[in-house]
Design a protein around this motif. Structure first.
Motif, PDB file in Angstrom:
ATOM      1  N   VAL A 100       0.822  -1.205   0.000  1.00 47.35           N
ATOM      2  CA  VAL A 100       0.000   0.000   0.000  1.00 47.35           C
ATOM      3  C   VAL A 100       0.862   1.265   0.000  1.00 47.35           C
ATOM      4  O   VAL A 100       0.615   2.201  -0.744  1.00 47.35           O
ATOM      5  CB  VAL A 100      -0.951   0.007   1.218  1.00 47.35           C
ATOM      6  N   TRP A 101       1.892   1.279   0.850  1.00 51.11           N
ATOM      7  CA  TRP A 101       2.630   2.533   1.036  1.00 51.11           C
ATOM      8  C   TRP A 101       3.976   2.547   0.321  1.00 51.11           C
ATOM      9  O   TRP A 101       4.732   3.492   0.464  1.00 51.11           O
ATOM     10  CB  TRP A 101       2.829   2.807   2.521  1.00 51.11           C
ATOM     11  N   GLY A 102       4.281   1.488  -0.418  1.00 50.76           N
ATOM     12  CA  GLY A 102       5.593   1.396  -1.048  1.00 50.76           C
ATOM     13  C   GLY A 102       5.699   2.240  -2.300  1.00 50.76           C
ATOM     14  O   GLY A 102       4.815   3.020  -2.638  1.00 50.76           O
ATOM     15  N   SER A 103       6.831   2.074  -2.988  1.00 54.21           N
ATOM     16  CA  SER A 103       7.035   2.812  -4.235  1.00 54.21           C
ATOM     17  C   SER A 103       7.597   1.841  -5.260  1.00 54.21           C
ATOM     18  O   SER A 103       8.034   0.751  -4.926  1.00 54.21           O
ATOM     19  CB  SER A 103       8.019   3.957  -4.003  1.00 54.21           C
ATOM     20  N   GLY A 104       7.596   2.256  -6.507  1.00 53.08           N
ATOM     21  CA  GLY A 104       8.168   1.417  -7.555  1.00 53.08           C
ATOM     22  C   GLY A 104       7.304   0.196  -7.829  1.00 53.08           C
ATOM     23  O   GLY A 104       6.078   0.282  -7.830  1.00 53.08           O
ATOM     24  N   ARG A 105       7.959  -0.947  -8.033  1.00 52.39           N
ATOM     25  CA  ARG A 105       7.193  -2.170  -8.321  1.00 52.39           C
ATOM     26  C   ARG A 105       6.711  -2.776  -7.010  1.00 52.39           C
ATOM     27  O   ARG A 105       7.104  -3.859  -6.623  1.00 52.39           O
ATOM     28  CB  ARG A 105       8.079  -3.166  -9.052  1.00 52.39           C
ATOM     29  N   LYS A 106       5.848  -2.061  -6.338  1.00 55.24           N
ATOM     30  CA  LYS A 106       5.542  -2.442  -4.959  1.00 55.24           C
ATOM     31  C   LYS A 106       4.729  -3.728  -4.875  1.00 55.24           C
ATOM     32  O   LYS A 106       4.960  -4.538  -3.990  1.00 55.24           O
ATOM     33  CB  LYS A 106       4.828  -1.295  -4.260  1.00 55.24           C
ATOM     34  N   GLY A 122     -14.431  -6.778  -8.884  1.00 55.94           N
ATOM     35  CA  GLY A 122     -15.423  -5.912  -8.260  1.00 55.94           C
ATOM     36  C   GLY A 122     -14.992  -5.434  -6.888  1.00 55.94           C
ATOM     37  O   GLY A 122     -15.494  -4.430  -6.389  1.00 55.94           O
ATOM     38  N   TYR A 123     -14.047  -6.156  -6.278  1.00 56.63           N
ATOM     39  CA  TYR A 123     -13.603  -5.794  -4.933  1.00 56.63           C
ATOM     40  C   TYR A 123     -12.514  -4.735  -4.953  1.00 56.63           C
ATOM     41  O   TYR A 123     -12.084  -4.286  -3.895  1.00 56.63           O
ATOM     42  CB  TYR A 123     -13.100  -7.033  -4.190  1.00 56.63           C
ATOM     43  N   ASN A 124     -12.062  -4.358  -6.138  1.00 56.25           N
ATOM     44  CA  ASN A 124     -10.994  -3.354  -6.216  1.00 56.25           C
ATOM     45  C   ASN A 124     -11.407  -2.086  -5.485  1.00 56.25           C
ATOM     46  O   ASN A 124     -12.500  -1.571  -5.678  1.00 56.25           O
ATOM     47  CB  ASN A 124     -10.701  -3.005  -7.680  1.00 56.25           C
ATOM     48  N   GLY A 125     -10.490  -1.599  -4.649  1.00 53.15           N
ATOM     49  CA  GLY A 125     -10.750  -0.333  -3.972  1.00 53.15           C
ATOM     50  C   GLY A 125     -11.808  -0.408  -2.902  1.00 53.15           C
ATOM     51  O   GLY A 125     -12.316   0.622  -2.459  1.00 53.15           O
ATOM     52  N   LEU A 126     -12.140  -1.606  -2.443  1.00 54.78           N
ATOM     53  CA  LEU A 126     -13.190  -1.726  -1.436  1.00 54.78           C
ATOM     54  C   LEU A 126     -12.802  -1.026  -0.138  1.00 54.78           C
ATOM     55  O   LEU A 126     -13.652  -0.490   0.567  1.00 54.78           O
ATOM     56  CB  LEU A 126     -13.483  -3.212  -1.167  1.00 54.78           C
ATOM     57  N   TYR A 127     -11.483  -1.019   0.143  1.00 56.24           N
ATOM     58  CA  TYR A 127     -11.065  -0.415   1.410  1.00 56.24           C
ATOM     59  C   TYR A 127     -11.392   1.072   1.461  1.00 56.24           C
ATOM     60  O   TYR A 127     -11.643   1.619   2.526  1.00 56.24           O
ATOM     61  CB  TYR A 127      -9.565  -0.642   1.636  1.00 56.24           C
ATOM     62  N   GLN A 128     -11.368   1.722   0.312  1.00 59.88           N
ATOM     63  CA  GLN A 128     -11.656   3.162   0.290  1.00 59.88           C
ATOM     64  C   GLN A 128     -13.090   3.442   0.715  1.00 59.88           C
ATOM     65  O   GLN A 128     -13.359   4.432   1.386  1.00 59.88           O
ATOM     66  CB  GLN A 128     -11.450   3.727  -1.120  1.00 59.88           C
ATOM     67  N   THR A 129     -14.006   2.568   0.310  1.00 57.85           N
ATOM     68  CA  THR A 129     -15.408   2.859   0.560  1.00 57.85           C
ATOM     69  C   THR A 129     -15.942   2.142   1.787  1.00 57.85           C
ATOM     70  O   THR A 129     -16.736   2.700   2.532  1.00 57.85           O
ATOM     71  CB  THR A 129     -16.252   2.462  -0.666  1.00 57.85           C
ATOM     72  N   THR A 174      -5.154  -2.343  -5.314  1.00 55.80           N
ATOM     73  CA  THR A 174      -5.557  -2.037  -6.685  1.00 55.80           C
ATOM     74  C   THR A 174      -6.553  -0.878  -6.702  1.00 55.80           C
ATOM     75  O   THR A 174      -7.585  -0.952  -6.028  1.00 55.80           O
ATOM     76  CB  THR A 174      -6.203  -3.266  -7.339  1.00 55.80           C
ATOM     77  N   PRO A 175      -6.259   0.173  -7.445  1.00 58.04           N
ATOM     78  CA  PRO A 175      -7.223   1.275  -7.502  1.00 58.04           C
ATOM     79  C   PRO A 175      -8.393   0.918  -8.419  1.00 58.04           C
ATOM     80  O   PRO A 175      -8.277   0.030  -9.258  1.00 58.04           O
ATOM     81  CB  PRO A 175      -6.402   2.417  -8.093  1.00 58.04           C
ATOM     82  N   SER A 176      -9.498   1.590  -8.226  1.00 59.88           N
ATOM     83  CA  SER A 176     -10.656   1.295  -9.053  1.00 59.88           C
ATOM     84  C   SER A 176     -11.394   2.578  -9.382  1.00 59.88           C
ATOM     85  O   SER A 176     -11.482   3.487  -8.565  1.00 59.88           O
ATOM     86  CB  SER A 176     -11.584   0.348  -8.308  1.00 59.88           C
ATOM     87  N   ASP A 177     -11.926   2.649 -10.612  1.00 60.71           N
ATOM     88  CA  ASP A 177     -12.694   3.829 -11.007  1.00 60.71           C
ATOM     89  C   ASP A 177     -14.064   3.827 -10.360  1.00 60.71           C
ATOM     90  O   ASP A 177     -14.593   4.864 -10.004  1.00 60.71           O
ATOM     91  CB  ASP A 177     -12.863   3.853 -12.532  1.00 60.71           C
TER      92      ASP A 177
END
Lengths: 503, 473
Positions: free
Chosen positions: A159-165, B353-360, B427-430
């Motif tokens: 989550v907090w890393g950089s590059g190919r994290k 579908g679970y992508n970015g679930l932590y944000q919400t 993984t980020p999600s739109d």
């Protein structure tokens, strides 16, 4: 209540406090309070431990107990699993090291964003595992804390890393968990092989494990811990992991977590299965020699600051295992000193690299030059860390490496002598890559106009750096008390190994 | 005949009473009166658990047709707790418009299968065992096909019933071999006449295959993925936890008690089955995108781990198996509760579908993470302890290689459990799943499961308590 349990209790309270805290200031408050308490407890423990040992020596006690502050509570009776704790000089030194690095790591990640609260939650869980590991004397409890320390790494890097994290986080987690699979089977082998009615290391050490069991389970256990100590060819998680991790996590991981490997190899694998260690040690000795030299050579060709330091860690941690496998009193003391020294200076390195990267937004040494004029404080810190790393007298690296190589040469066997001579070359190579980087990025003329306006360290960064420099210099200038403390504690383990070789 | 004997079967009797109450309530209420139906059922089931929580003593009734050990009662309690958790998480689904009218049927059918499992576990005779097994299987097919207007659900029901019938046939064939060579079907009398003749080995293999279907051990696992995917999520979770736990325990008791003289044969059989079950289940799980299919393959490999408690045939193995099932109930049901609530709120069951679930939905993702870590066997969560104990039990019996292979497999399993964690956190999600509030009964179910995940391992009293009643060969 036992003072050692504080090392588990304080992080638990910190977790609770972090969970309850509502804003950034509360999070920081909990972290500062908790990590300073841990540091104070560690210092108090060291003083107390030394006091008791001195009193024993003054009174002429000959059968002083191996561990102090011991306590044991039955946990899972059917398998004789206890929550057993106790410390000797080695663990006291490691606890002190961990406390210093957790304390400085807190300040090194002072401005970290986003999700600061979650970051510190996992960071505290990681340190809980580390502290728990060093106070445990029960195999199961030790293994449990070991694994507690591994898993937060995945999220911290991911989550907090950089590059190919993502790649690095997955690789590191899977390799270390794979190692712990070897370790688990080794522990079960030790427990059932010795026929012990306890999982306490000190009790099992009095029993004899049959040789055919030792031949299977010694390599598994040693390998299990060795992977964490960056044993060649299983070191590949380390450069990727350290390069991608956020600053404080690199500090804690290279500074403390890799020491779990060496500590475990010594305390569990070699202590409990000395015959197999004598018989099969040569295989691992070859591997560690490769680690030492190969790690140093790899560092020479890297261009990323973190990669350079990560490969240098492979080399220096290899030296720890190398010295342990030499199995003399002096070399083992040197190994533990090296753990301490490397822990402190590599943490200093990673802290400084993180701070420089936070300003220049690059870690590529080809894109930096002349930083000494722009950020003198950080640059001087970097030079000190570099000099400690290449073993300048007066700093910690010299004490450790000197003891290691003197001790290793005491092993009169030709094969061991040859390995020692090969490993000695790493001193020269270390100087090459350290001086190359220092010359390239700190001196000369600043070429990048964007770098001209950068600022020097802020107060929180200065605090972290100064703490670590004081520790590095303190250990280099006055090594005697710590080396005596370690030497006494190494003795029973080495006695075990030497009596095994005479069989 | 002494009719008072019926009252010694307290777990079964109170369960039958519960089924009747629920059934009558379902028949005679309508409209607004049904609002408290879910709460009533849960409270009554909770009462049933509390009444029967005491392990009791070994009882043999009806001339040996029914025999119950203290351990059987513990197992019955664990399965009833699992059922209660499933009921709690099913509320969302049961309140949907298209399933609202089937609420009563769901309870009655589920409780009937639970009754069948109780009989199966405390059978003292092969026919009694078979009746229990059928009572557990046939209503299950109805449950799987509960969303009958959905194509997948109907298909899953058909697949399940076909496989159940086929495995029953195989098992009956095996039982007939037992009768043919021994002349009796009472568990107490059979072992004396078992010598491991080829006919008896065949009987063992057929019997094992029959239960192997229930447990979805490889190579009897082919129905699992489709059925798990097609069935309503609440039913899938019931199938993966309760049904599997009952079958595992029955297999353990029958192998040690009845097939005891043939220990070498069934250990060899289990040796191979465990290795391929764990490995294949894990490898298949690697590539799954649909979470319910994913959980199906993960539960196949978990069944392999559970079998590690059987292979040693020692008391440590029995304790570890029961404890493993208990922990598995907590962890797997927590994961399924999250999957269920997300499916009901957003319709998503794919990993993307679970992508970015932590944000919400941070809390939900956090609980899911705990559940997955427990399933992967990471301390300080209970799954670590249950895995360690089950490995120790198999290791004690000398099966070093199996334990080693199982351990290497935990790394593969860690990889795929981490894939979900990665989707939720990294993984980020739109278009992440929108933030929502879960209802009370989902929250209660999650709270109970999470308490289990954390407390079961750290508090040793439960494991020690189970160990008091364990027995081996």
């Amino acid at each position: 209540m036992n003072i050692l349990s504080l090392f588990v209790l304080i992080p638990l309270l910190m977790l609770l406090g972090l969970w309850l805290s509502r804003n950034l200031n509360q999070v920081r408050g909990v972290m500062v309070a908790g990590s300073s308490l841990l540091l104070l407890t560690a210092i108090y423990l060291t003083v107390d431990y030394l006091g008791i040992r001195h009193a024993e020596a003054a009174a002429g006690v000959t059968d002083a107990p191996e561990m102090l502050f011991t306590a044991s509570y039955m946990w899972y009776a059917p398998l004789h699993i206890c929550y057993s704790i106790g410390v000797d000089g080695i663990s006291v030194a490691m606890l002190l090291l961990s406390a210093i690095i957790v304390f400085t790591g807190t300040f090194a990640s002072w401005k970290l964003k986003p999700l600061t609260k979650e970051y510190f939650l996992w960071f505290t869980l990681l340190s809980l595992g580390v502290f728990g590991f060093f106070i445990s004397t029960d195999l199961f409890t030790m293994f449990m804390f070991y694994e507690v320390a591994l898993i937060p790494m995945y999220l911290l890097i991911g989550v907090w890393g950089s590059g190919r994290k993502e790649y690095a986080a997955m690789k590191l987690t899977l390799m270390l968990m794979g190692a712990s699979a070897f370790l688990l089977i080794g522990i079960l082998g030790i427990y059932y092989g010795s026929g012990a009615q306890t999982m306490n290391v000190l009790e099992i050490a009095k029993l004899h494990i049959p040789m055919d069991m030792q031949r299977i389970f010694f390599p598994l256990t040693f390998l299990g811990f060795g992977v964490l100590g960056a044993l060649f060819p299983f070191h590949t998680w380390s450069p990727d992991g350290h390069a991608s991790a956020p600053t404080a996590v690199s500090m804690l991981h290279a500074g403390v977590l890799m020491k779990l490997g060496g500590y475990g190899c010594f305390r569990v694998a070699m202590y409990l299965m000395p015959e197999a260690a004598q018989e099969l040690g040569w295989i691992f000795l070859i591997l560690t020699t490769i680690s030492v030299v190969y790690g140093a050579f790899s560092a020479v060709v890297q261009t990323d600051l973190k990669y350079i330091n990560a490969y240098s860690s492979v080399s220096h941690c290899g030296l720890v295992l190398f010295a342990l496998l030499m199995m003399t009193y002096t070399s083992s003391t040197g190994a533990i000193l090296q753990m301490l020294s490397h822990g402190l200076m590599t943490a200093l390195f990673f802290a400084l690299i993180g701070m420089i990267y936070g300003r220049t937004h690059t870690r590529d040494i080809r894109q930096m030059s002349g930083l000494m004029k722009i950020m003198p404080f950080l640059s001087v810190g970097y030079v000190i860390a570099g000099l400690a790393n290449l073993g300048l007298p007066g700093l910690s690296g010299f004490v450790a490496e000197m003891t290691i190589f003197v001790g290793s040469f005491q092993n009169a066997d030709t094969f061991h002598r040859v390995c020692t001579i090969i490993a000695c070359t790493s001193i020269v190579i270390t100087a090459v890559y350290i001086l190359r980087v220092v010359g390239k990025i700190l001196y000369g003329k600043c070429t990048d106009p964007h770098h001209m306006h950068l600022t020097d360290a802020t107060w929180d960064e200065r605090l972290a750096v100064i703490c670590l420099i004081v520790a590095v210099a303190g250990m280099g200038l006055a090594p005697f008390w710590i080396s005596d403390m370690i030497n006494d504690s190494v003795t029973p383990i080495i006695n075990n190994l030497i009596s095994a070789s005479n069989l | 005949m002494n009719y008072l004997q019926f009252f010694d079967m307290s777990a079964e009797v109170s369960l039958i009473a519960l089924i009747l109450i629920v059934f009558l309530y379902d028949l005679f209420t309508e409209g607004k009166e049904r609002r408290g139906f879910h709460a009533l059922t849960c409270v009554l089931l909770g009462l049933h658990i509390v009444l029967n929580v005491c392990p009791g003593e070994e009882t043999v009734l009806f001339g040996g047709m029914y025999q119950s050990y203290a351990m059987t009662n513990i197992m019955k309690t664990i399965l009833a707790i699992g059922t209660l958790l499933v009921f709690l998480q099913a509320k969302n689904w049961l309140r949907r418009d298209d399933t609202r009218h089937k609420e009563g049927e769901f309870y009655v059918l589920t409780l009937c299968t639970l009754l069948g499992m109780n009989f199966m576990m405390s059978a003292g005779h092969f026919l009694m065992f078979f009746i229990g097994l059928e009572l557990a299987s046939i209503p299950m097919a109805c449950l799987v096909a509960m969303d009958k207007f959905k194509h997948e659900s109907a298909e899953a029901g058909a697949k399940y019933i076909m496989n159940a019938m086929f495995s029953s046939g195989l098992m009956l064939y095996g039982i007939s071999f037992v009768y043919g060579t021994v002349g009796t079907l009472y568990f107490a009398d059979v072992p004396a006449a078992f010598h491991g003749t080829p006919m008896q080995i065949l009987a063992l293999v057929f019997f094992f295959a029959g239960l192997g279907f229930k447990l979805s051990l490889v190579p009897f696992h082919l129905w699992t993925a489709d059925t798990y995917q097609g069935a309503p999520t609440a039913v899938t979770s019931y199938l993966s936890v309760v049904s599997k736990g009952a079958a595992a325990f029955t297999l353990l008791v029958i192998l040690t008690k009845v097939f005891g003289p043939m220990v070498e044969q069934w250990q060899a059989l289990l040796y191979a089955v465990i290795i391929i079950t764990i490995t294949l289940g894990n490898l298949m799980a690697l590539k799954q995108q649909n979470l319910k299919r994913f959980m199906a393959f993960s539960s196949i490999s978990q069944a392999g781990y559970i079998m590690l408690g059987v292979i040693g045939g020692n008391d440590l193995g029995m304790t570890s198996l029961v404890f493993y099932v208990l922990v598995y109930v907590a962890a797997n049901l927590a994961a399924f509760t999250v999957i269920n609530v997300i499916e009901q709120k957003s319709g998503k069951v794919d990993m993307d579908g679970y992508n970015g679930l932590y944000q919400t939905n941070p809390k939900l993702s956090f609980l899911m993470t705990l559940a997955l870590f427990s399933l992967a066997g990471i301390p300080p969560f209970a799954g670590f302890f249950s895995k360690f104990f089950i490995f120790a039990a198999a290791f004690k019996a000398g099966f070093y290689l199996v334990v080693f292979i199982a351990l290497l497999n935990t790394i593969i399993s860690l990889y795929y459990y981490l894939r979900i964690v990665k989707a939720m956190y990294i993984t980020p999600s739109d278009a992440p799943i929108a933030a929502f509030r879960s209802d009370c009964s989902t929250k209660l179910s999650l709270a109970l499961c999470t308490a289990g995940i954390i407390a079961l391992g750290l508090v040793s009293a439960i494991y020690d308590g189970i160990h008091l009643y364990a027995f081996g060969m």
